[in-house]
Write a protein that holds these residues in place. Structure first.
Motif, PDB file in Angstrom:
ATOM      1  N   MET A   1       0.835  -1.181   0.000  1.00 34.73           N
ATOM      2  CA  MET A   1       0.000   0.000   0.000  1.00 34.73           C
ATOM      3  C   MET A   1       0.883   1.247   0.000  1.00 34.73           C
ATOM      4  O   MET A   1       1.921   1.272   0.637  1.00 34.73           O
ATOM      5  CB  MET A   1      -0.904   0.015   1.226  1.00 34.73           C
ATOM      6  CG  MET A   1      -1.820   1.199   1.217  1.00 34.73           C
ATOM      7  SD  MET A   1      -2.615   1.566   2.784  1.00 34.73           S
ATOM      8  CE  MET A   1      -1.277   2.253   3.723  1.00 34.73           C
ATOM      9  N   PHE A   2       0.441   2.249  -0.738  1.00 36.58           N
ATOM     10  CA  PHE A   2       1.141   3.519  -0.773  1.00 36.58           C
ATOM     11  C   PHE A   2       0.100   4.622  -0.748  1.00 36.58           C
ATOM     12  O   PHE A   2      -0.962   4.506  -1.379  1.00 36.58           O
ATOM     13  CB  PHE A   2       1.996   3.634  -2.035  1.00 36.58           C
ATOM     14  CG  PHE A   2       2.708   4.949  -2.146  1.00 36.58           C
ATOM     15  CD1 PHE A   2       3.801   5.234  -1.348  1.00 36.58           C
ATOM     16  CD2 PHE A   2       2.256   5.915  -3.034  1.00 36.58           C
ATOM     17  CE1 PHE A   2       4.442   6.463  -1.439  1.00 36.58           C
ATOM     18  CE2 PHE A   2       2.892   7.139  -3.129  1.00 36.58           C
ATOM     19  CZ  PHE A   2       3.993   7.410  -2.325  1.00 36.58           C
ATOM     20  N   GLU A   3       0.385   5.701  -0.030  1.00 38.84           N
ATOM     21  CA  GLU A   3      -0.564   6.806   0.073  1.00 38.84           C
ATOM     22  C   GLU A   3       0.167   8.134   0.106  1.00 38.84           C
ATOM     23  O   GLU A   3       1.225   8.245   0.725  1.00 38.84           O
ATOM     24  CB  GLU A   3      -1.397   6.650   1.349  1.00 38.84           C
ATOM     25  CG  GLU A   3      -2.423   7.742   1.539  1.00 38.84           C
ATOM     26  CD  GLU A   3      -3.288   7.529   2.764  1.00 38.84           C
ATOM     27  OE1 GLU A   3      -3.498   8.512   3.496  1.00 38.84           O
ATOM     28  OE2 GLU A   3      -3.744   6.395   2.987  1.00 38.84           O
ATOM     29  N   ILE A   4      -0.425   9.115  -0.558  1.00 43.89           N
ATOM     30  CA  ILE A   4       0.024  10.504  -0.444  1.00 43.89           C
ATOM     31  C   ILE A   4      -1.189  11.340  -0.074  1.00 43.89           C
ATOM     32  O   ILE A   4      -2.325  10.930  -0.296  1.00 43.89           O
ATOM     33  CB  ILE A   4       0.651  11.050  -1.749  1.00 43.89           C
ATOM     34  CG1 ILE A   4      -0.396  11.132  -2.858  1.00 43.89           C
ATOM     35  CG2 ILE A   4       1.840  10.235  -2.187  1.00 43.89           C
ATOM     36  CD1 ILE A   4      -0.103  12.166  -3.897  1.00 43.89           C
ATOM     37  N   THR A   5      -0.932  12.515   0.483  1.00 44.01           N
ATOM     38  CA  THR A   5      -2.014  13.446   0.787  1.00 44.01           C
ATOM     39  C   THR A   5      -1.674  14.790   0.179  1.00 44.01           C
ATOM     40  O   THR A   5      -0.561  15.303   0.372  1.00 44.01           O
ATOM     41  CB  THR A   5      -2.228  13.583   2.307  1.00 44.01           C
ATOM     42  OG1 THR A   5      -2.528  12.292   2.837  1.00 44.01           O
ATOM     43  CG2 THR A   5      -3.369  14.536   2.622  1.00 44.01           C
ATOM     44  N   ALA A 170       1.720   2.465  -7.308  1.00 45.10           N
ATOM     45  CA  ALA A 170       2.384   3.186  -6.222  1.00 45.10           C
ATOM     46  C   ALA A 170       3.650   3.877  -6.719  1.00 45.10           C
ATOM     47  O   ALA A 170       3.911   5.035  -6.369  1.00 45.10           O
ATOM     48  CB  ALA A 170       2.719   2.222  -5.080  1.00 45.10           C
ATOM     49  N   GLN A 171       4.426   3.200  -7.553  1.00 40.93           N
ATOM     50  CA  GLN A 171       5.645   3.800  -8.107  1.00 40.93           C
ATOM     51  C   GLN A 171       5.322   5.011  -8.975  1.00 40.93           C
ATOM     52  O   GLN A 171       5.988   6.047  -8.900  1.00 40.93           O
ATOM     53  CB  GLN A 171       6.424   2.766  -8.912  1.00 40.93           C
ATOM     54  CG  GLN A 171       7.038   1.671  -8.082  1.00 40.93           C
ATOM     55  CD  GLN A 171       7.567   0.525  -8.941  1.00 40.93           C
ATOM     56  OE1 GLN A 171       7.639   0.616 -10.150  1.00 40.93           O
ATOM     57  NE2 GLN A 171       7.913  -0.577  -8.284  1.00 40.93           N
ATOM     58  N   VAL A 172       4.301   4.880  -9.817  1.00 40.92           N
ATOM     59  CA  VAL A 172       3.914   5.992 -10.696  1.00 40.92           C
ATOM     60  C   VAL A 172       3.395   7.161  -9.859  1.00 40.92           C
ATOM     61  O   VAL A 172       3.761   8.317 -10.109  1.00 40.92           O
ATOM     62  CB  VAL A 172       2.876   5.543 -11.745  1.00 40.92           C
ATOM     63  CG1 VAL A 172       2.317   6.737 -12.517  1.00 40.92           C
ATOM     64  CG2 VAL A 172       3.486   4.523 -12.700  1.00 40.92           C
ATOM     65  N   LEU A 173       2.558   6.884  -8.878  1.00 42.29           N
ATOM     66  CA  LEU A 173       2.034   7.957  -8.018  1.00 42.29           C
ATOM     67  C   LEU A 173       3.173   8.665  -7.306  1.00 42.29           C
ATOM     68  O   LEU A 173       3.216   9.904  -7.268  1.00 42.29           O
ATOM     69  CB  LEU A 173       1.027   7.384  -7.007  1.00 42.29           C
ATOM     70  CG  LEU A 173       0.450   8.387  -6.016  1.00 42.29           C
ATOM     71  CD1 LEU A 173      -0.221   9.575  -6.699  1.00 42.29           C
ATOM     72  CD2 LEU A 173      -0.527   7.675  -5.075  1.00 42.29           C
ATOM     73  N   LYS A 174       4.107   7.918  -6.776  1.00 39.91           N
ATOM     74  CA  LYS A 174       5.250   8.501  -6.073  1.00 39.91           C
ATOM     75  C   LYS A 174       6.045   9.411  -7.005  1.00 39.91           C
ATOM     76  O   LYS A 174       6.416  10.521  -6.657  1.00 39.91           O
ATOM     77  CB  LYS A 174       6.143   7.390  -5.534  1.00 39.91           C
ATOM     78  CG  LYS A 174       7.206   7.859  -4.580  1.00 39.91           C
ATOM     79  CD  LYS A 174       8.065   6.708  -4.072  1.00 39.91           C
ATOM     80  CE  LYS A 174       7.257   5.809  -3.171  1.00 39.91           C
ATOM     81  NZ  LYS A 174       8.074   4.758  -2.525  1.00 39.91           N
ATOM     82  N   ARG A 175       6.282   8.942  -8.227  1.00 43.17           N
ATOM     83  CA  ARG A 175       7.045   9.722  -9.205  1.00 43.17           C
ATOM     84  C   ARG A 175       6.313  10.987  -9.616  1.00 43.17           C
ATOM     85  O   ARG A 175       6.883  12.086  -9.616  1.00 43.17           O
ATOM     86  CB  ARG A 175       7.342   8.845 -10.442  1.00 43.17           C
ATOM     87  CG  ARG A 175       8.181   9.562 -11.493  1.00 43.17           C
ATOM     88  CD  ARG A 175       8.537   8.654 -12.661  1.00 43.17           C
ATOM     89  NE  ARG A 175       7.380   8.363 -13.488  1.00 43.17           N
ATOM     90  CZ  ARG A 175       6.921   7.149 -13.750  1.00 43.17           C
ATOM     91  NH1 ARG A 175       7.500   6.075 -13.237  1.00 43.17           N
ATOM     92  NH2 ARG A 175       5.869   6.987 -14.527  1.00 43.17           N
ATOM     93  N   ILE A 176       5.034  10.888  -9.914  1.00 43.85           N
ATOM     94  CA  ILE A 176       4.275  12.050 -10.388  1.00 43.85           C
ATOM     95  C   ILE A 176       4.046  13.055  -9.263  1.00 43.85           C
ATOM     96  O   ILE A 176       4.066  14.260  -9.475  1.00 43.85           O
ATOM     97  CB  ILE A 176       2.952  11.596 -11.025  1.00 43.85           C
ATOM     98  CG1 ILE A 176       3.262  10.922 -12.367  1.00 43.85           C
ATOM     99  CG2 ILE A 176       1.984  12.756 -11.217  1.00 43.85           C
ATOM    100  CD1 ILE A 176       2.076  10.409 -13.106  1.00 43.85           C
TER     101      ILE A 176
END
Length: 179
Positions: A1-5, A170-176
């Protein structure tokens, strides 16, 4: 799981079954133009929601690539279902704009309905052939652009079928997101 806010809106990537996200107000169906049952996500959602969903969808069809419509959740643990028709990769053009419209229109519909949480599958990546990483890039770029305008939606969850798909998202979200 990966999350950003961002702007008090959480965006999360998880592996799971989109029909079993009982803590979400609405889930998104990767629909076909006629909003009928099918394979993949559409088949799973229709089977879980029951025959009332098929009946409710008849008056809303057909829809075009990029469109989003909403129904009750029926047998799902969610109050509502948003049905989006993603583009068929290599056929419906411009594919990236049509896919972005799916995500934008779904979140805007949830926002208008006062819904706080929404769950997405990886739209257009199954039978419609959109490459998973490219689709994730379009999805997250679109969502991060509209998050500052949201007042009701506070949680966006991507529910991916496999661990590999969840990890890639998760990798794409982290990068973008720059994190």
């Amino acid at each position: 799981m990966f999350e950003i806010t961002r702007n008090d809106v959480a965006i999360r990537c998880v592996q799971g079954d989109i029909t079993r996200q009982s803590d979400l107000d609405v889930v998104v169906n990767a629909a076909n133009a006629e909003l009928r049952t099918g394979g993949g996500v559409a088949g799973a959602i229709h089977r879980a929601a029951g025959p009332e969903l098929d009946e409710a969808c008849r008056s809303l069809a057909p829809i075009r690539p990029g469109d989003a419509v909403i129904t009750e959740g029926y047998g799902l643990p969610n109050a509502r279902i948003i049905h989006c028709l993603g583009p068929v990769y290599g056929s419906d053009e411009p594919a990236n704009q049509l896919l972005a419209n799916c995500y934008r229109n779904a979140v805007e519909l949830a926002e208008q309905q006062g819904l706080a949480s929404i769950g997405f599958p990886a739209l257009s990546t199954g039978a419609f052939g959109y490459p998973m990483e490219d689709a994730a890039e379009v999805a997250f770029a679109t969502l991060l652009a509209i998050v500052p305008k949201l007042e009701n939606v506070r949680h966006i969850r991507f529910v991916l079928f496999s661990d590999a798909d969840a990890d890639l998202h998760a990798q794409v979200l982290k990068r973008i997101a720059g994190g």
